[in-house]
Every structure is written in C-alpha cells, then in structure tokens.
Write an enzyme that holds these catalytic residues in place. Structure first.
Site, PDB file in Angstrom:
ATOM      1  N   LYS A 235      80.539   4.994  59.145  1.00  0.00           N
ATOM      2  CA  LYS A 235      79.353   5.196  59.504  1.00  0.00           C
ATOM      3  C   LYS A 235      79.290   4.395  61.023  1.00  0.00           C
ATOM      4  O   LYS A 235      78.850   3.330  60.645  1.00  0.00           O
ATOM      5  CB  LYS A 235      78.469   5.686  58.694  1.00  0.00           C
ATOM      6  N   ARG A 450      71.719  21.033  58.298  1.00  0.00           N
ATOM      7  CA  ARG A 450      71.329  19.363  58.607  1.00  0.00           C
ATOM      8  C   ARG A 450      70.904  19.657  56.434  1.00  0.00           C
ATOM      9  O   ARG A 450      70.482  20.073  56.608  1.00  0.00           O
ATOM     10  CB  ARG A 450      70.132  18.208  58.929  1.00  0.00           C
TER      11      ARG A 450
END
Ligand code: AMP
Length: 587
Positions: A235, A450
């Site tokens: 990430k 999401r």
C-alpha cells in the site's frame, strides 16, 4: 426551478428512501429531457457533471456577502439565521425578499452557472451571482445556493438519483448505474434513459471513471477471510491516479476526478508510448530510484527474479508523503523540482485497453492484460528495461527525460497463510510503504464502491479522515494564524463534530491553511470561524471516549493531525459508523 425546489423540500421532509426516489422520479417525468438532464446533475448536488473540469470558483464568503446584501440584513441577523438553520442556502431561503416577477427555469439557472464559471475575476462573477439570486424566488435561491456550495443536504445520494431515473423511465437501477459510471454524467444518463437507450452508453476516454475503494482489516487472519485467492500489493503512500491514454494524448485524474496532469509533467511522455489506448489505475508516489539512470539500466537488464520481493526492492522505493506533497497542486513544475523530487506511477490496474472495457473482467484477467500492456515495447525511441510480470520499469533515453520518470507495474505477491501475509506486511513497511492491499483475484473492478474485494491493512492505531468545520487562532507563536481545528465526521448527510486538534502541520502548511480559511469563512464569531466544510485531515489518536462535548457523542484522546488530505474531498471523510467501530474495537 420552483418545482425543483418544492420537490427538494418534499425529499428533505421524508427519511424513507422509496418516497425520496418516488418524488424524484415523478419530478423527472414531468420535465422535458433537457430539463430532467440538468435537474439530475443539480440533484446530485453539483452545478456541472462530474467529468467536467468546469467549476464556479465562488467562495463561501462572497456568497455570504451577496446574501447579506440582497437580504439587506445586518451580519448579526444573518449569523442568527445561520445558527438556527445550519447552511447558507437555507439562510438565503429564509431572508431573501420575495418580489413579483421572480422565478427562473432550471435551464436558465444552468446557463447562469456557466456564465459564472466562464467569468474572469471576482467582480465579474459577483455581478452574475447577484443577477441569479435576485431573479430567483427565495425558495429557488435556497437550492441555487445549496448547489453552488456543493451540498444539497436533503438526504439524496447519487445512487438514489440513479434509482429514481430507473423508476422514471422504466429501466433497472443496474442499467442506470452502469451508464452513469461509464459516462460520468448523470445528465447524459437521463437523456439516454428517456429514450430507452441506456445500453448505448459507452465509456469515453478522458472522462474519469469512479475509483474502486478498499475496506480496512484489523488482522492478517481477517485479511484472508473474505476470499479464496488473494493478490497482495504494497500500500503506497501517495495519491491515487487514473491515467487515460489515447493516441499519444495523456490525461491524469485524481481521486476527486480533477485533472492533475500538469503537476506531473514527467508522466505523460512515459505513458504516451503505450502500445494501445488505455485507462490505468495506480498511485503516484515520490520515488527514490535505484541510483540514477545508468545504474537503473544495469538493474533492469537482469532477468526477472522468481522472488517478487527481491524484485520489488530493486525497483527503488517510495519516499514519504511529505515529499510528494511539495509536488501537489502545482501548475508549473521547475526542473529542479523534477530532478530533486521525482515521482513514479505505480500502476496496479487496467480499466480499459485495446478498445475494450476491462472492469467486468476478474482481477486475474486484468493483471494479465496489464502485464502485457506494460511489458510491450512502447516506442522505438524509448529505451526500456524489462522486469517480467512482477514489475516493469520504463525510462526514457532523451536528455530531457533524465528526470527519471517512471511507470512501474506495482509488484504483486501471493499469500495463502496469515504468516505469509505477516511477512509481506513487515517487508512492505521496511520498504517505507504504509502496509498492504489484499485483493480478490476473482473480483471485477467496481468503480466508486467500497467493498470487501479490496482490503487494506495498516498497523498503527486507527486514524480517521475528518472534515474541518471551524478554526481558531493559536497561542504563543501561533497567535496570528488559524492553527486550532475543530473537525467532524458524517452522520448520514450531516457533519457532526468529533474533536479538535492543535498540532501536526508544518508552519508552511498552517500559513497556507490560514489563508484558505480566511477566504472560506462562513461565519466569523471573533475567536472562532465557522468555515466551509471542505478541508479533509487525517487524524490519529490514542483512544476514543464517549462524551457529550461534541455533537457526535464521542471525543478523541490526544488527537493529532497526521496530515492534510488534499486528495480527498469532504464526501470521502469517515462516518460516525466508522468511528463507532473503532470505539467498539478498543473495548
Ligand atoms: P485509504 O486512503 O487509507 O482509504 O486507502 C486506500 C487508498 O490506498 C487507495 O485509494 C489508493 O490511493 C491507495 N493505494 C496505495 N497502494 C495501493 C494499491 N496497491 N492498490 C490500491 N490502492 C492503493
């Protein structure tokens, strides 16, 4: 516009979604296709469609001033009304005078919005705003101001507008959603729906699509609990970017779907050489290359290793977000800046390639397409290193490009056990990255959603993304600057305050924010300024308590600002449910 406004009043008056969509559907059906198209954009809380770059550029302060002038009221009266009603649109509806002959059509309002956007300079814009607000009835003005401030506050998300369009024109919500996602223009979607031609919606290059988003996980076990086979990536701590490439033209869009190409002039030449038209998804990161060009060339000529991790380390590494921050929002980037603060575009997905939309394919298939897209020779004049499926590094040979522009295929790892995931996490952190992204190899790309197909794993105590609602002058050396921020999370479509923080930003950031807050003050209470709720901060804290000090019912212990999040818009901030989850987890 009067009918639009009364419909909005009725929508605000009910909490039932079915009633809301029913009201919108009935309203849309009663309009011409052009009026319905413009209204749908307004109903999603915007003056212009998402994909358009057009903005009004009228600040809250100047709107506040205009309402005061037209209402012919003292500041005190305006402030009292604002306290009671909570938004400037409602204040306009409350205080503007009713006169005969007022009344505007939605098409007229849209035309005036376009004139405001096109006008150069504050004075010219103010003139048109005056014309707009004085010609509207007070109720129309209420909703015109709400649209101008980007916040309708009638409990209507874009997804409900989509449902209403389906209801109005007899199609399914999924068909409407798909067309809107492809077009990035709910008005165009209405036009197609009205003619029963939603299936003709085609993706348009250079109109940004929504970004797929990730849900947080708290443990390595949870990270592997939602799907059978996971692709794992680092990430990266940068900004999300969607690159559109067609016949040598390149445009890059941020997560808020604003165009940011100018801030990263080193990327378009590197992307322009792709063998096909494409839309890529990735993260722009401040990047430390593995030495300079020559050294990098030597590295990239090695055969790709079987071991993704070793490979990842040899690509170079991310530098802290604060380094990237110096590159953000710039129109003109100096050569020195390009040399000293180079960026890389870490590409992890492909949404469109070779004339076809990829989003309905699985991540497994998209990865294959992406690998071959980035591995293919891009342009005979460009020298390029090849790293196999795990990572591609592209450098250009011309002198100009010695700034080390890089398009890097984000390395992908596999993990089948919690231990393996833990090891990858530690390695990602050692490379200076935030943590891991864990993605379901069988999942499609869902723009704007999401879900649990993409998971994010960060180790530190939870942080919240919050919106600044009020600011105060600091103490000591910060006496002259607005450095104390009260911030809020979403409770439905309302922002509720959850805390206040003093520290964390640099002096330069505070100076810049002070200027912004002064220009975007909605209400000056002397010691405190209520500001337009636009600025997003990431805040960390030691724990959370129940408290009635703030409207949210929670308070944060030792809150500190981790950083500004200029890449996020207010809608992206966390919700009260998210805060509650953190609260419950710590028990
Ligand atoms: P957050 O901003 O904390 O909600 O985390 C999600 C964000 O992480 C995404 O929107 C991306 O900007 C960023 N990100 C960094 N690396 C990746 C990756 N490998 N895949 C997807 N998103 C990533």
């Amino acid at each position: 516009m009067q009918r639009f406004a009364t419909t909005c009043e009725a929508i605000a008056a009910t909490t039932k979604k079915l009633q809301k969509t029913g009201l919108v559907a009935e309203y849309l059906r009663s309009r011409t296709a052009d009026e319905a198209a413009v209204s749908a954009v307004f109903l999603s809380g915007r003056p212009f469609p998402v994909w358009e770059e057009t903005t009004l550029q009228v600040g809250g302060r100047s709107l506040w001033g205009m309402v005061a002038e037209l209402a012919d009221k003292e500041q005190g009266e305006l402030t009292a009304s604002y306290r009671r009603l909570g938004d400037l649109g409602a204040v306009a509806g409350d205080l503007l005078p009713q006169r005969s002959g007022q009344g505007l059509g939605v098409l007229e309002v849209e035309a005036l919005f376009r004139q405001i956007a096109a006008a150069r300079g504050a004075a010219a814009k103010t003139e048109i705003v005056r014309e707009l607000l004085s010609q509207a009835t007070p109720l129309e003005a209420k909703y015109i101001v709400k649209i101008m401030t980007g916040d309708l506050r009638i409990g209507l998300r874009e997804s409900l507008v989509e449902e209403a369009i389906a209801k109005a024109y007899g199609s399914t919500p999924a068909e409407v959603q798909r067309a809107n996602m492809l077009l990035g223009d709910i008005g165009e979607t209405v036009r197609l729906a009205a003619r029963g031609r939603l299936s003709e919606a085609r993706m348009r290059l250079f109109h940004p699509l929504g970004f797929m988003l990730a849900s947080p996980v708290e443990s390595t076990e949870e990270g592997l609990s939602y799907f059978a086979e996971a692709a794992v990536e680092d990430k990266y701590d940068g900004i999300r970017a969607q690159a559109h490439v067609s016949e040598g033209e390149v445009r890059i869009f941020s997560r808020t779907r604003d165009e940011i190409t100018e801030s990263f002039p080193e990327l378009p030449p590197a992307l322009a050489g792709l063998p096909q038209d494409a839309i890529l998804d990735g993260e722009i990161v401040a990047w430390e290359y593995p030495a300079r060009l020559e050294a990098a060339q030597a590295v990239v000529d090695e055969p790709a290793s079987e071991d993704g991790e070793a490979n990842a380390d040899s690509l170079g590494r991310a530098r802290p977000f604060s380094v990237l921050q110096q590159r953000l929002g710039r129109r003109k980037v100096s050569d020195k800046m390009l040399r000293e603060n180079p960026v890389a575009y870490l590409v992890f997905d492909v949404l469109y390639a070779d004339g076809a939309l990829m989003i309905e394919k699985t991540l497994r298939d998209r990865s294959i397409v992406l690998d071959s897209l980035l591995a293919a020779p891009r342009d005979a004049t460009h020298h390029r290193g090849h790293r196999g499926a795990q990572g591609n590094l592209a450098f250009e040979t011309d002198e100009e490009a010695r700034i080390d522009a890089g398009i890097i295929r984000a390395p992908v790892f596999r993990a089948t056990s919690a231990e393996e995931l833990e090891q990858l996490f530690v390695a990602a952190r050692a490379r200076g990255n935030e943590g891991l992204m864990i993605k379901d190899l069988e999942s499609a790309y869902s723009p704007g959603k999401r879900g649990k197909s993409w998971l994010k794993m960060k180790r530190e105590l939870a942080t919240l993304d919050v919106v600044v609602t009020a600011v105060e002058y600091g103490h000591g050396k910060r006496i002259g600057v607005l450095s104390d921020y009260t911030f809020a999370v979403w409770d439905g479509d309302r922002l509720v305050n959850i805390g206040k923080a003093y520290s964390g930003l640099t002096d330069a950031e505070i100076a810049e924010m002070t200027k912004w807050f002064l220009e975007h003050t909605i209400e000056d209470q002397g010691f405190l300024r209520v500001v337009e709720p636009k600025v997003v901060l990431e805040v960390a804290f030691n724990n959370m308590m129940r408290s009635d000090r703030h409207e949210s019912g929670y308070a944060l212990r030792f809150p500190r600002i981790v950083r500004l999040r200029p890449d996020k818009s207010a809608e992206d901030a966390d919700t009260i449910e998210g805060a509650r989850e953190i609260y419950e987890q710590q028990e």
